[in-house]
Design an enzyme around this catalytic site. Structure first.
Site, PDB file in Angstrom:
ATOM      1  N   GLU A  39      33.867  39.769  45.944  1.00  0.00           N
ATOM      2  CA  GLU A  39      32.687  40.517  46.361  1.00  0.00           C
ATOM      3  C   GLU A  39      31.880  39.618  47.285  1.00  0.00           C
ATOM      4  O   GLU A  39      31.976  38.392  47.203  1.00  0.00           O
ATOM      5  CB  GLU A  39      31.865  40.962  45.148  1.00  0.00           C
ATOM      6  CG  GLU A  39      30.841  42.040  45.459  1.00  0.00           C
ATOM      7  CD  GLU A  39      31.443  43.236  46.172  1.00  0.00           C
ATOM      8  OE1 GLU A  39      31.279  43.312  47.422  1.00  0.00           O
ATOM      9  OE2 GLU A  39      32.064  44.074  45.511  1.00  0.00           O
ATOM     10  N   CYS A  69      34.928  47.919  44.733  1.00  0.00           N
ATOM     11  CA  CYS A  69      35.953  46.891  44.695  1.00  0.00           C
ATOM     12  C   CYS A  69      36.798  47.078  45.942  1.00  0.00           C
ATOM     13  O   CYS A  69      37.483  48.089  46.084  1.00  0.00           O
ATOM     14  CB  CYS A  69      36.803  47.019  43.432  1.00  0.00           C
ATOM     15  SG  CYS A  69      38.134  45.779  43.360  1.00  0.00           S
TER      16      CYS A  69
END
Length: 221
Positions: A104, A2
């Site tokens: 992402e 992340c």
């Protein structure tokens, strides 16, 4: 992993969702939170829950240079209990890192398409995090890291890792002020279920951590 996320909901929504009794000092909506920047976290000090800002990227107390934090923005939940920099934090320094989506980059045809991802049924949520304090003669930093896990079926199409998103009913347990054995903390993390997620493409404008604002999250048509 992340490496970028958002928290752009209104402050009253945060106070209500996490049952916080005091306003959040210096709160501002963010659309492109990056490593090294401030993130909003919740801890329990033994008396009450407190929300405040920490620097994203864990700096252990023994570190000589706080720049090490850029290498410690994430910790793998599967092995975190085995790492000396993190295992002691599992016992008492667990935190919630608040977000309303994360980014992402999906690889396709030699390019990387940024995607905004969030739970389908929640407007705000919390990553499982660990925190610590670092000091030298002139500076004191509260820093944190986000725990990650293997991607679920939905995320596999985008990336092989994802942050640990805590179910609402386990958020309080994660930050409870009692001390945990590292084995118990590891078991707790491995038992977390993965709720339904949704995603949409966003502009490459978000690629630069210098960029901020609603343009970061706007869906591509």
């Amino acid at each position: 992993m992340c490496g970028r996320f958002t928290l752009a909901v209104k402050e009253p929504d945060i106070l209500k969702e996490f049952e916080l009794s005091k306003p959040i000092e210096h709160y501002e909506p963010r659309y492109n939170i990056a490593p090294g920047q401030k993130v909003l976290a919740v801890i329990h000090d033994g008396t009450r829950k407190r929300a405040g800002y920490m620097k994203w990227g864990l700096v252990p107390p023994w570190a000589k240079d706080p720049k090490i934090g850029y290498k410690m923005i994430n910790a793998r939940s599967e092995t975190v209990h085995q790492k000396s920099s993190f295992s002691s934090l599992l016992k008492r320094k667990r935190c919630l890192i608040l977000a309303d989506s994360f980014y992402e980059w999906k690889a396709s045809d030699g390019k990387k398409q940024p995607m905004r991802i969030k739970p389908s049924n929640r407007k705000i949520f919390a990553f499982a995090g660990l925190w610590d304090k670092w000091t030298n003669n002139e500076e004191e930093l509260s820093t944190c890291t986000i725990l990650t896990q293997s991607a679920n079926e939905f995320m596999e199409n985008i990336h092989h890792r994802m942050p640990v998103i805590l179910e609402p009913e386990f958020q309080e347990q994660w930050i409870a002020p009692n001390s945990w054995e590292t084995a118990y903390a590891h078991q707790f993390l491995q038992q977390r279920t993965m709720e339904e997620l949704e995603a949409h493409k966003v502009s490459t404008y978000v690629n630069s951590a210098k960029n901020e604002g609603e343009e970061c999250v706007a869906p591509l048509t």
